[in-house]
Design a protein around this motif. Sequence first.
Motif, short mmCIF file in Angstrom:
data_model
loop_
_atom_site.label_atom_id
_atom_site.label_comp_id
_atom_site.label_asym_id
_atom_site.label_seq_id
_atom_site.Cartn_x
_atom_site.Cartn_y
_atom_site.Cartn_z
N CYS A 34 0.82 -1.22 0.00
CA CYS A 34 0.00 0.00 0.00
C CYS A 34 0.85 1.26 0.00
CB CYS A 34 -0.95 0.00 1.19
SG CYS A 34 -2.32 -1.15 0.97
N ILE A 144 -4.81 8.25 -1.66
CA ILE A 144 -5.89 7.46 -1.03
C ILE A 144 -6.68 6.56 -2.00
CG2 ILE A 144 -7.99 7.63 0.44
CD1 ILE A 144 -5.47 8.69 1.83
N PRO A 145 -7.14 7.06 -3.15
CA PRO A 145 -7.93 6.17 -4.02
C PRO A 145 -7.16 4.93 -4.48
CG PRO A 145 -8.11 8.47 -4.73
CD PRO A 145 -7.04 8.43 -3.69
N LYS A 148 -7.06 2.51 -1.55
CA LYS A 148 -8.38 1.86 -1.44
C LYS A 148 -8.53 0.77 -2.49
CE LYS A 148 -11.28 5.28 0.81
NZ LYS A 148 -12.08 6.49 0.63
N LYS A 151 -6.69 -2.26 -1.42
CA LYS A 151 -7.34 -2.93 -0.29
C LYS A 151 -8.68 -3.58 -0.66
CE LYS A 151 -6.77 -1.55 3.95
NZ LYS A 151 -6.85 -0.68 5.16
N ASN A 152 -9.25 -3.17 -1.77
CA ASN A 152 -10.49 -3.80 -2.23
C ASN A 152 -10.31 -5.28 -2.51
OD1 ASN A 152 -12.38 -1.82 -2.10
ND2 ASN A 152 -12.02 -1.07 -4.17
N GLU A 174 -5.10 5.23 5.95
CA GLU A 174 -5.92 4.48 4.98
C GLU A 174 -5.39 3.05 4.84
OE1 GLU A 174 -8.68 5.94 3.60
OE2 GLU A 174 -9.11 3.90 2.94
N ALA B 93 -12.56 9.53 9.21
CA ALA B 93 -13.00 9.30 7.83
C ALA B 93 -13.46 10.60 7.16
CB ALA B 93 -14.11 8.27 7.81
#
Lengths: 280, 285
Positions: A34, A144-145, A148, A151-152, A174, B93
């Motif tokens: 990550c 961040i995206p 993510k 991690k999906n 994150e 968040a």
Amino acid sequence: MIIAVASGKGGTGKTTISTNLALSLTDQVQLLDCDVEEPNAHLFIKPEILEKHTVTIPVPQIDRAICTLCGKCAKICAYNAIAIIAKQAMVFPELCHSCGACKYFCPAGAIKEVNHEVGFTELGSKNNIQFIHGQLNVGKAIAIPVIKAVKNHIDKTKTVIIDAPPGTTCPTIEAIKGSNFCLLVTEPTPFGLNDLILSVATLKKINIPYGVIINRSNLGDNSTEQYCNQEDIPILMRIKFDKKIAAAYSNGTPLINIYPEYRQHFGDLLKKIKTIVETP
Amino acid sequence: MKQLAIISGKGGTGKTVITSAFASIADNKVIVDCDVDAANLHLMLNPKILEHNIFKSGFTASIDRSKCTRCLKCLKNCRFNAITKNLTIDSIACEGCAFCYNLCPVGAITLEENIAGEWFISETKYGPFVHAKLGIAEENSGKLVSLIRKQAQTLAKEQNKNLIIIDGPPGIGCQVIATLANIDSALIVTEPTVSGLHDAKRVIELAKHFTIPIMMLINKYDLNLAMTKNIEQYCEQQNIILVGKIKFDTDIVNAVTNKKPIMNIANIKLKEQIQKIWHTTYNNL
């Protein structure tokens, strides 16, 4: 179980720990790199890459034929990603956080969202390891995206190891949030200790149990050991600095290839983590 | 006024050690630590804080339960999963987009400005020093970097300093982009490892993207001489000025352990080497 490997300071040995832990385990393992700004785990795992996916974020696109230049979008955007300049609504995708507010509130319905590429993920494998990493495209500011998207792919039936980016801000959080345990890798220097204290505060805030690995444990001083003892933080492993280890690392050779006894040490490390996580 | 940033891509290659060495050699400068997330340069410079400021940035939403009608509009539209089923805000968040605030039909949502960190103007033995500390788990580190760099520039103008030396953060994201904006040159500190070179190449690409001139320094070069040779060839091919190379030296570890710039502690040979590296860097700035 999901184990994150993190550190406040960079270069303490996160990738060494996460890759060697993954390579030492005999069960089904997922290794997620990550650190999408500077991913390195692939250099040590050398996986066969089987899939590649682009990572996009939705950003506004304004239909100038419909736009009335009312300026509502620019006013509500908290990130200054839209501005009305010279009688035109301009979008700055680098600043956009994809919240969707501009599209929702546009009274003329002139805004639609389009995909903006920010990076990619790759999936591969090496023996019992499923390997996934992401890369932020150079010049993009927000990681961040991509984190993510990596991690999906988490498969909770496997032992999941996450190699996190350095620091204590949004990309690190994150990467580690949702983990059952976090290994904090440090080195026994004032820099290492200063940043370890920051990492500990971060983990307390997000409420994830943690333990420390002291890398290059024979260099520096013993203030890190003292700190861990005072704070009752378990020290789960110590790795000595050794030119042979440093030279192997420099070539992308895993530690366990030159010191096979570390396989056992990493196996024991997983057992210790399990005991901590499972103790109520 | 010239601005030099020391960056690396990969963490732990020696940015802060090099910056502190430069800080102790260079004349008439302001020193800045732009690694606001995990700042370490202050440990080497022993600053006396003259000015302490709060860094406010971004917003966090909160819901007034007495006004809330549970229409759930906020929950349905929040893309950051920051609104819990019980209609409370997950402050970590929440990205402060204010969508919910603008959406709530009864005005039950308020926004509070975050105290995202603090920043300092200090005096050190080596000159003025601007540094910061981002709050734990806070955002907007790029903004804080821009803010302290602006402060450093103001300070440099006021005090007629002709140089700003910046200790940069690792990575290639927002903090690094904010560090590179409008500087005269970036010195990339790398090490002869597969990961050091991999990461240096990405940060070089980033510097090129923003048309920032670059120089390179190989730290711990004797750990892998073949790899060092590769890096030297790479610099030659890419027309990158290699300002020098430094051996792995326990004096450097001792300098960090004793929190003193290397120039105060190192053997003469290492000192001379670093002097030379500084002059090459400065002359190419």
